[in-house]
Design an enzyme around this catalytic site. Structure first.
Site, PDB file in Angstrom:
ATOM      1  N   ASP A 163      42.797  32.132  45.036  1.00 18.31           N
ATOM      2  CA  ASP A 163      43.688  31.834  46.161  1.00 18.31           C
ATOM      3  C   ASP A 163      43.901  30.334  46.287  1.00 18.31           C
ATOM      4  O   ASP A 163      45.022  29.873  46.539  1.00 18.31           O
ATOM      5  CB  ASP A 163      43.100  32.396  47.456  1.00 18.31           C
ATOM      6  CG  ASP A 163      42.738  33.870  47.337  1.00 18.31           C
ATOM      7  OD1 ASP A 163      43.487  34.604  46.669  1.00 18.31           O
ATOM      8  OD2 ASP A 163      41.706  34.277  47.893  1.00 18.31           O
ATOM      9  N   GLY A 180      39.483  32.550  34.939  1.00 19.73           N
ATOM     10  CA  GLY A 180      38.101  32.262  35.285  1.00 19.73           C
ATOM     11  C   GLY A 180      37.634  30.995  34.590  1.00 19.73           C
ATOM     12  O   GLY A 180      38.310  29.955  34.630  1.00 19.73           O
TER      13      GLY A 180
END
Length: 331
Positions: free
Chosen positions: A256, A226
């Site tokens: 992704d 993150g």
């Protein structure tokens, strides 16, 4: 060519709101509808950047037909597989500070016969004349009733056909896939904590957890953290990188895009890690699950190097329920 398989694709509706208040009537600032699912997003990101890719997409019902229309409108090279039931729809509520609340439907159940058809479709698509695939990305959540070892079985089947297999999933499906020896796994922070059963507080904890996944059978681990960047652990070394983002719009699909960038840059080494971070950060700056193109990617923001084991994570992760890794195939 990079081939992707998404067992549980979706229609993703993203609604931008000022703030989420339970029980209130909330007026949307903006909304958009995108095709979704991890493998679908990987293919969309590769397409946006001119990298040869093909997606294998099971679809069901009217929602599935709409998903296929949206992908066709984007120009995605795909092979569709009709299945029973109804393709799922997911809703994402995105707040201005980057906070995302997701509501995901379960999706249609897949029978053993449908799973076999899907696997055969992947193998056929991977070996078409003049378009032999280098990688197969098997990713996403499992539809209802699909056994947890499905990615492990697919990994063995695809690897036996000479394909490099990347797995991006979570929970028991990830734990079972490790023993099949995937070439690459890409857990995020909470997935890594869950599958190892170890709290992740510092970058050094991430490196150790990734090494545990490698000991269980995965050859390369790309762990997305993150806002803290990513860690890459492979035969060639251990690397850390980050790409700070100001003004985040949506984190949906960022992992992704990161995986797509990593594979587009060769799938190993610090150069691929830097490209992965650039693509992932670009996705965070975009609305909904839109995938970044060349104009969105800012490589100048990326920093890579040797990880500092003592560096604390912004959002530490403690596994709610430990999920021990699968035993190593080497004993």
């Amino acid at each position: 060519m990079i081939l992707t398989l998404t067992l549980n694709p979706s229609l993703d509706r993203t609604i931008e709101i000022a703030a989420l208040a339970r029980g209130a009537v909330i007026r949307a600032a903006r909304a958009r509808l995108d095709p979704g699912g991890k493998g679908v997003n990987v293919s969309r990101a590769l397409l946006a950047n001119g990298v040869a890719a093909r997606a294998v997409v099971p679809f069901a019902g009217d929602e599935g037909a709409q998903l296929v229309r949206l992908l066709a409108a984007e120009g995605l090279d795909m092979v569709t597989v009709p299945v029973a039931g109804t393709t799922r729809s997911n809703v994402t509520l995105a707040e201005p500070d980057g906070t995302v609340t997701k509501i995901n439907e379960p999706g249609p159940a897949l029978s053993a016969a449908e799973l076999d058809t899907i696997a055969e479709t992947v193998l056929a698509a991977a070996h078409e004349a003049n378009r032999v695939a280098d990688w197969v990305v098997a990713s996403g959540s499992l539809p209802p009733g699909v056994p947890a070892d499905v990615y492990a079985r697919l990994c063995r089947r695809f690897a036996a056909a000479g394909l490099h297999v990347a797995v991006d999933t979570s929970g028991p499906a990830l734990a079972r896939a490790l023993g099949a020896g995937p070439a690459l796994v890409k857990p995020n922070l909470d997935e890594l904590a869950a599958v190892t059963g170890v709290p992740l507080v510092r970058v050094g904890d991430v490196v150790e957890a990734a090494a545990e996944l490698r000991a269980a059978g995965a050859r390369t681990v790309l762990a997305s953290l993150g806002p803290d960047g990513a860690v890459l652990v492979e035969d060639g070394g251990v690397w850390y990188g980050e790409a700070p983002v100001t003004g985040p719009r949506s984190s949906v699909g960022a992992g992704d895009a990161m995986l797509a960038g990593f594979l587009a840059a060769g799938g190993h080494g610090v150069t691929a890690l830097a490209e992965a971070l650039a693509w992932g950060a670009a996705a965070v700056r975009l609305p909904g699950s839109r995938m970044p193109g060349p104009a969105d990617i800012d490589r100048a923001r990326v920093r890579t190097g040797v990880p500092d084991p003592a560096r604390p994570l912004t959002v530490p992760q403690a596994p709610p329920v430990p999920e021990p890794v699968a035993p190593s195939p080497h004993g």
